[in-house]
Design an enzyme around this catalytic site. Structure first.
Site, short mmCIF file in Angstrom:
data_model
loop_
_atom_site.label_atom_id
_atom_site.label_comp_id
_atom_site.label_asym_id
_atom_site.label_seq_id
_atom_site.Cartn_x
_atom_site.Cartn_y
_atom_site.Cartn_z
N GLN A 1 -6.64 5.93 -6.77
CA GLN A 1 -7.77 5.53 -5.93
C GLN A 1 -9.05 6.31 -6.23
OE1 GLN A 1 -5.04 5.69 -2.29
NE2 GLN A 1 -6.55 4.18 -1.68
N ARG B 1 -4.36 17.26 -0.23
CA ARG B 1 -3.21 16.49 -0.68
C ARG B 1 -3.71 15.47 -1.71
NH1 ARG B 1 -0.40 11.26 1.74
NH2 ARG B 1 1.13 11.03 0.09
N HIS C 1 2.50 8.09 -6.03
CA HIS C 1 1.72 7.35 -5.04
C HIS C 1 1.41 5.97 -5.63
CE1 HIS C 1 -1.05 7.82 -1.37
NE2 HIS C 1 -1.12 6.54 -1.73
N ASN D 1 5.42 8.56 -1.99
CA ASN D 1 4.57 8.15 -0.88
C ASN D 1 4.91 6.73 -0.43
OD1 ASN D 1 1.89 8.49 0.73
ND2 ASN D 1 1.72 6.48 -0.24
N GLU D 2 5.24 6.59 0.84
CA GLU D 2 5.42 5.28 1.48
C GLU D 2 6.30 4.31 0.67
OE1 GLU D 2 1.72 3.54 2.65
OE2 GLU D 2 1.17 5.21 3.94
N ASN E 1 2.76 9.23 7.39
CA ASN E 1 1.48 8.51 7.32
C ASN E 1 1.43 7.56 8.51
OD1 ASN E 1 1.12 9.83 4.92
ND2 ASN E 1 1.17 8.00 3.63
N TYR F 1 -1.33 5.28 11.10
CA TYR F 1 -2.68 4.78 11.35
C TYR F 1 -2.81 4.07 12.68
CZ TYR F 1 -3.74 5.78 6.45
OH TYR F 1 -3.95 6.42 5.25
N GLU G 1 -1.18 11.43 6.30
CA GLU G 1 -2.34 10.52 6.30
C GLU G 1 -2.60 10.05 7.71
OE1 GLU G 1 -2.24 7.15 3.64
OE2 GLU G 1 -1.42 8.34 1.99
N TRP H 1 -7.13 10.96 6.17
CA TRP H 1 -7.33 10.00 5.10
C TRP H 1 -8.67 9.30 5.35
CZ3 TRP H 1 -4.81 9.12 0.60
CH2 TRP H 1 -5.26 8.03 -0.15
N GLU I 1 -9.43 0.83 -2.47
CA GLU I 1 -8.40 0.59 -1.46
C GLU I 1 -7.44 -0.52 -1.87
OE1 GLU I 1 -7.28 2.04 1.15
OE2 GLU I 1 -8.70 3.70 1.03
N TRP I 2 -6.78 -0.29 -3.01
CA TRP I 2 -5.70 -1.16 -3.48
C TRP I 2 -6.14 -2.63 -3.52
CZ3 TRP I 2 -2.83 2.20 -5.78
CH2 TRP I 2 -2.66 3.47 -5.24
N PHE J 1 -12.65 4.25 3.94
CA PHE J 1 -11.88 5.16 4.77
C PHE J 1 -12.41 6.60 4.73
CE2 PHE J 1 -8.60 1.90 4.82
CZ PHE J 1 -7.90 2.14 6.00
#
Length: 491
Positions: free
Chosen positions: A34, A91, A136, A181-182, A313, A315, A385, A434, A441-442, A450
């Site tokens: 990213q 991180r 990630h 990650n995730e 993580n 949100y 995050e 984050w 953003e993907w 963000f």
């Protein structure tokens, strides 16, 4: 029924640094794909996201991360910003294909290793602790093409080789490691819905569970390598980062309460139950049957307590109601639930941010932290995050983004919920916002922001701290009592 009132559902009031115990860490986070850019520089190989982004229609604004925010060349500038704002930790993730361009572990790329050595050294020089994520989402493309990527058992071995090189080359200075990650997002968005790299939707009833299974085993293999060969000498800790929305039952009806618990099992239990209890949650076994892979006894032995900490993580939160049918796709069919935005009286669960999935619900984080502590043996937790986004508006001036008061209120609420959870007895060790900077953003490309720090994409990728960055600086240095002129005058 409206939102929770009082008790564990109450929104926190004002929060200060003194509400947190000594040793509690505040940091910021990014990921390699990213922010780094330089996708073919110094020997880096393609990742699945490099290839995925080239396909028309995959990225909302048709963009890519070839340059991103150019942190590969501007890491010193960003580290200095982190230090000036007063954060204690950063991180970031390592790009697997920057270390092994082919992903197969044949020959480590010394220039890629050199970049991360320089970044780590500069962080430490500025008094910032590195928290390093090994994976990630940016799997080496060659590993996907030649070996099947996360659908092949071989990926477990390749990940362990990659991890060992990172422990060897960076572990004398890195004391906090995250393996993956995730994994939930990779499994569902990458191998079921297909909106993330590698964009597969070929067998949504099988591939998500296979890809998740090998991510779990890769995590365990890396932890095993670290504990056998490095932990005693290096003295670090290693964990896994999971993502989860809090699932609040839509009503007091039993079927809604059961659906909410089932939702948590399909988010958290999928990845944490094998580590803490030796298998997937019983409800997943019951509903998925042969689609869910089996663990061997050797797998279970490697997985047993294979985390020193849980990275979370988080949100947003959702109301969850029982539903026998869903339009959200095969991975959701077995869950028999629907995610609901409004309470029964029509009041929304929280104010919406820019993304249609992100509602501001601070009390959900406190509930989730208590749930994790109680179910997973009071294992230490880091919030790895937490944040919210603004919509990119092409015609807007930078000043319109810099005064991000909604984000300031978001952080006040969520950090307050962390403080409440600590008072409840939850062992939370740190919090990472984050994100440090606006970035790629993907699948949303550059349409969402963000960052605590505004990136001016039109004018040389210049960095400008937003109000939220200044609030954090005040919070960390002065308990929010006064403005920080030094940061306010940053470029």
């Amino acid at each position: 029924m409206a939102g929770p009132v009082g008790g564990a559902g109450a929104n926190p009031g004002e929060v200060s640094r003194s509400d947190f115990p000594a040793g509690f860490i505040f940091g910021v986070a990014t990921s390699a794909h990213q922010v780094e850019g330089a996708i073919h520089e110094d020997g880096k190989g393609d990742s699945i996201w490099d290839i995925f982004s080239k396909i028309e229609g995959n990225i909302k604004d048709g963009s890519n991360a070839n340059i991103a925010v150019d942190q590969y060349h501007r890491y010193k500038e960003d580290v200095e910003l982190i230090a000036k704002l007063g954060f204690e930790a950063y991180r970031f993730s390592i790009s697997w294909s920057r270390i092994f361009p082919d992903g197969l572990g044949h020959c480590a790329n010394e220039k890629g290793i050199g970049y991360y050595n320089n970044l780590i050294d500069y962080l430490l020089k500025k008094g910032i602790q590195p928290y390093v994520t090994l994976y990630h989402w940016d799997l080496p493309y060659n590993l996907h093409e030649s070996e099947g990527g996360w659908l092949s058992e071989k990926v477990v071995e390749y990940f362990a080789i990659y991890a060992e090189v990172c422990f060897t080359r960076f572990g004398d200075r890195v004391k906090h490691w995250i393996t993956i990650n995730e994994p939930l997002q990779t499994a569902i968005n990458g191998y079921s819905i297909g909106i993330f790299a590698p964009g597969r939707r070929d067998d949504p009833y099988k591939e998500p569970y296979v890809s998740a299974h090998y991510q779990i085993l890769a995590h365990a293999a890396a932890v095993d390598v670290y504990r056998r060969k490095f932990k005693a000498l290096q003295g670090g800790e290693i964990g896994l980062v999971v993502d989860c929305e809090w699932a609040e039952a839509f009503s007091d009806k039993e079927h809604d309460k059961v659906a909410a618990n089932r939702r948590l099992d399909f988010q958290l239990g999928w990845f944490l139950d094998p580590i803490f209890y030796g298998d997937y949650p019983a409800v997943m076994r019951e509903r998925l049957r042969d689609h869910l892979p089996e663990f061997t006894q050797r797998d279970r032995d490697l997985l047993r307590n294979a985390v020193d900490f849980i990275g979370l993580n988080h949100y947003t939160s959702r109301l969850i109601g029982h539903a026998s049918e869903t339009t959200e796709g095969p991975c959701y069919e077995a869950q028999e639930m629907e995610r609901i935005v409004n309470w029964q009286d029509g009041e929304p669960i929280g104010e919406r941010a820019a993304s249609d999935w992100l509602y501001i619900v601070p009390w959900g984080l406190r509930k989730l932290l208590n749930y994790i502590a109680q179910k997973y043996k009071h294992t230490p937790i880091y919030i790895t995050e937490n944040g919210m986004d603004d919509e990119e508006i092409e015609a807007a001036s930078p000043n319109e983004f810099l005064n991000d008061q909604k984000r300031v209120e978001y952080f006040k609420g969520y950090i307050g919920s962390v403080a409440q959870a600590i008072r409840d007895g939850v062992d939370v060790r740190g919090y990472f916002a984050w994100s440090l900077v606006d970035n790629f953003e993907w699948a949303q490309g550059y349409t969402k922001r963000f960052g605590l720090v505004y990136i001016d994409y039109k004018n040389g990728l210049t960095r400008h701290p937003k109000s939220s960055a200044l609030w954090f600086s005040n919070f960390l240095k002065n308990n929010g009592d006064e403005d920080d002129d030094e940061v306010a005058n940053s470029p």
